[in-house]
Design a protein around this motif. Structure first.
Motif, mmCIF file in Angstrom:
data_model
loop_
_atom_site.group_PDB
_atom_site.id
_atom_site.type_symbol
_atom_site.label_atom_id
_atom_site.label_comp_id
_atom_site.label_asym_id
_atom_site.label_seq_id
_atom_site.Cartn_x
_atom_site.Cartn_y
_atom_site.Cartn_z
ATOM 1 N N PRO A 1 11.461 -5.776 -4.744
ATOM 2 C CA PRO A 1 11.208 -4.838 -5.842
ATOM 3 C C PRO A 1 10.544 -3.524 -5.062
ATOM 4 C CG PRO A 1 10.632 -6.881 -6.616
ATOM 5 C CD PRO A 1 10.909 -7.227 -5.123
ATOM 6 N N LEU A 2 9.976 -3.771 -3.807
ATOM 7 C CA LEU A 2 9.426 -2.467 -3.316
ATOM 8 C C LEU A 2 10.301 -1.666 -2.534
ATOM 9 C CD1 LEU A 2 6.500 -4.469 -1.274
ATOM 10 C CD2 LEU A 2 6.400 -3.364 -3.483
ATOM 11 N N PHE A 3 11.704 -2.101 -2.424
ATOM 12 C CA PHE A 3 12.752 -1.364 -1.633
ATOM 13 C C PHE A 3 13.522 -0.292 -2.699
ATOM 14 C CE2 PHE A 3 11.571 -4.138 1.309
ATOM 15 C CZ PHE A 3 11.138 -3.704 2.434
ATOM 16 N N GLN B 1 1.139 4.186 -2.955
ATOM 17 C CA GLN B 1 0.869 5.436 -2.688
ATOM 18 C C GLN B 1 1.971 6.298 -3.187
ATOM 19 O OE1 GLN B 1 -0.596 5.348 1.205
ATOM 20 N NE2 GLN B 1 -2.708 4.527 0.322
ATOM 21 N N GLY B 2 3.111 5.835 -3.320
ATOM 22 C CA GLY B 2 4.353 6.752 -3.736
ATOM 23 C C GLY B 2 5.302 6.993 -2.526
ATOM 24 N N ILE B 3 4.966 6.588 -1.492
ATOM 25 C CA ILE B 3 6.037 6.662 -0.473
ATOM 26 C C ILE B 3 7.156 6.050 -0.705
ATOM 27 C CG2 ILE B 3 6.391 6.075 2.048
ATOM 28 C CD1 ILE B 3 3.250 6.461 2.329
ATOM 29 N N LYS B 4 8.296 6.662 -0.511
ATOM 30 C CA LYS B 4 9.774 5.988 -1.000
ATOM 31 C C LYS B 4 9.893 4.892 0.270
ATOM 32 C CE LYS B 4 11.640 9.590 -3.631
ATOM 33 N NZ LYS B 4 12.595 10.494 -3.602
ATOM 34 N N ILE B 5 10.465 3.763 -0.105
ATOM 35 C CA ILE B 5 10.701 2.786 0.921
ATOM 36 C C ILE B 5 12.230 2.183 0.916
ATOM 37 C CG2 ILE B 5 10.065 0.418 1.578
ATOM 38 C CD1 ILE B 5 7.510 0.813 0.369
ATOM 39 N N ALA B 6 12.870 2.603 2.141
ATOM 40 C CA ALA B 6 14.210 2.025 2.370
ATOM 41 C C ALA B 6 14.037 0.784 3.582
ATOM 42 C CB ALA B 6 15.155 2.822 2.653
ATOM 43 N N LEU B 7 15.127 -0.293 3.435
ATOM 44 C CA LEU B 7 15.175 -1.268 4.543
ATOM 45 C C LEU B 7 16.587 -0.476 5.502
ATOM 46 C CD1 LEU B 7 14.082 -4.012 5.393
ATOM 47 C CD2 LEU B 7 16.480 -4.646 4.923
ATOM 48 N N GLY B 8 16.344 -0.588 6.579
ATOM 49 C CA GLY B 8 17.534 -0.341 7.682
ATOM 50 C C GLY B 8 17.574 -1.430 8.735
ATOM 51 N N SER B 9 18.220 -2.507 8.445
ATOM 52 C CA SER B 9 18.443 -3.730 9.072
ATOM 53 C C SER B 9 19.988 -3.898 9.580
ATOM 54 C CB SER B 9 17.899 -4.800 8.376
ATOM 55 O OG SER B 9 18.424 -6.153 8.897
ATOM 56 N N PRO C 1 -0.477 3.076 6.081
ATOM 57 C CA PRO C 1 0.318 4.362 5.671
ATOM 58 C C PRO C 1 -0.161 5.657 5.811
ATOM 59 C CG PRO C 1 0.509 2.417 4.119
ATOM 60 C CD PRO C 1 -0.393 2.241 5.151
ATOM 61 N N GLU C 2 -1.425 5.803 5.216
ATOM 62 C CA GLU C 2 -2.188 7.123 5.359
ATOM 63 C C GLU C 2 -2.370 7.529 6.580
ATOM 64 O OE1 GLU C 2 -3.190 4.180 3.847
ATOM 65 O OE2 GLU C 2 -5.056 4.487 3.127
ATOM 66 N N ALA C 3 -2.772 6.711 7.626
ATOM 67 C CA ALA C 3 -3.142 7.068 9.091
ATOM 68 C C ALA C 3 -1.737 7.737 9.688
ATOM 69 C CB ALA C 3 -3.524 6.141 10.152
ATOM 70 N N LEU C 4 -0.511 7.122 9.223
ATOM 71 C CA LEU C 4 0.705 7.343 9.870
ATOM 72 C C LEU C 4 1.239 8.724 9.229
ATOM 73 C CD1 LEU C 4 2.460 3.827 10.173
ATOM 74 C CD2 LEU C 4 1.377 5.252 11.940
ATOM 75 N N VAL C 5 1.056 8.887 7.981
ATOM 76 C CA VAL C 5 1.442 10.096 7.546
ATOM 77 C C VAL C 5 0.701 11.233 8.121
ATOM 78 C CG1 VAL C 5 1.614 11.406 5.117
ATOM 79 C CG2 VAL C 5 2.129 9.007 5.151
ATOM 80 N N THR D 1 0.782 -1.183 0.012
ATOM 81 C CA THR D 1 -0.097 -0.089 0.007
ATOM 82 C C THR D 1 0.848 1.102 0.114
ATOM 83 O OG1 THR D 1 -1.744 -1.160 1.159
ATOM 84 C CG2 THR D 1 -1.836 1.157 1.163
ATOM 85 N N ALA D 2 1.870 1.124 0.885
ATOM 86 C CA ALA D 2 2.718 2.435 0.960
ATOM 87 C C ALA D 2 3.290 2.409 -0.465
ATOM 88 C CB ALA D 2 3.898 2.000 2.023
ATOM 89 N N TYR D 3 3.721 1.505 -0.984
ATOM 90 C CA TYR D 3 4.667 1.594 -2.286
ATOM 91 C C TYR D 3 3.757 2.264 -3.495
ATOM 92 C CZ TYR D 3 7.079 -0.175 -6.403
ATOM 93 O OH TYR D 3 7.456 -0.387 -7.877
#
Ligand code: BG6
Ligand code: MG
Length: 214
Positions: free
Chosen positions: A129-131, A105-113, A207-211, A101-103
């Motif tokens: 592919p979502l990252f 909606q155009g929210i940019k996604i990174a992993l930080g592990s 994602p919408e609620a958090l934004v 859903t975040a993807y």
């Protein structure tokens, strides 16, 4: 305005925190000791080398440099056995849908592990592919609670830390987000994590609620 999401992996997206715990306990027992689930909170988000240092301290074992290296390899072999059959069915409740859903909606996604195994786990889940960026234990010098992994993630997305939300299940990771200047979502107990807002799983929010919230 929030434009990017920085995700921890183990215990946020996928149920692998339990496998790290199992493998570390097996190692502690081999060293003649043990540790509790409560102590394990201090290992979450912490690199392999720093976790082993803590376990050696807890067990009071004496370990040569050579044995230290062997123990790190051994723990990882146990962990790899435990995650062998891992797949999308092991994603935590709502996590895959939240990411998609975040993807969308155009929210940019990174992993930080902190995990050096992170790219392999993402592959098993089928979500690589979502990252836009994958920052993991192979790309950082300083482990959490140092903010390096999230600062690199924000930079890779071309965003300011203040434009990013970090999703974490660990005390060390929430500290890293705070020090790095990002907002934080805790997955787990509010009192333990002390993030800005908490949920039991990603499926309990959107994602919408958090934004809108941040
Ligand atoms: C973190 C886990 O994501 O990665 C820790 O929370 C783990 O438990 C750390 O020790 C390092 O993982 P790995 O796979 O590189 O040993
Ligand atoms: Mg985690």
């Amino acid at each position: 305005m929030i434009k990017g999401f920085l995700f921890d992996l183990d215990g946020v997206i996928v149920d692998t925190a339990v496998f790290h715990f199992q493998a570390w306990r097996q190692l502690a027992q081999k060293l003649g000791g043990d540790f509790t689930e409560e102590q394990n909170e201090q290992l979450k988000g912490v690199s392999r080398v720093d976790s082993l240092k803590k376990i050696i301290e807890w067990t009071g074992a004496t370990v040569s440099d050579e044995e230290f290296q062997t123990l790190m390899v051994e723990k990882n072999e146990w962990y790899l056995e435990l995650v062998q059959g891992l797949g999308p069915q092991d994603a935590l409740p709502g996590a895959l849908n939240f990411l998609q859903t975040a993807y969308d909606q155009g929210i940019k996604i990174a992993l930080g592990s902190a995990s050096k195994n992170a790219p392999m786990i993402l592959e098993k889940l089928g979500i690589t592919p979502l990252f836009t960026a994958i920052i993991d234990g192979n790309n950082v010098v300083n482990g959490k609670p140092h903010p390096e992994v999230f600062l690199k993630g924000a930079e890779a997305l071309g965003l300011e830390p203040s434009e990013c939300v970090v999703f974490e299940d660990s005390i060390a990771g929430v500290q890293a987000a705070k020090t790095g200047g990002m907002s934080s979502v805790g997955i787990g107990d509010a009192e333990t994590l002390q993030a800005d807002i908490h949920f039991t799983a990603l499926g309990d929010t959107t994602p919408e609620a958090l934004v809108a919230h941040f």
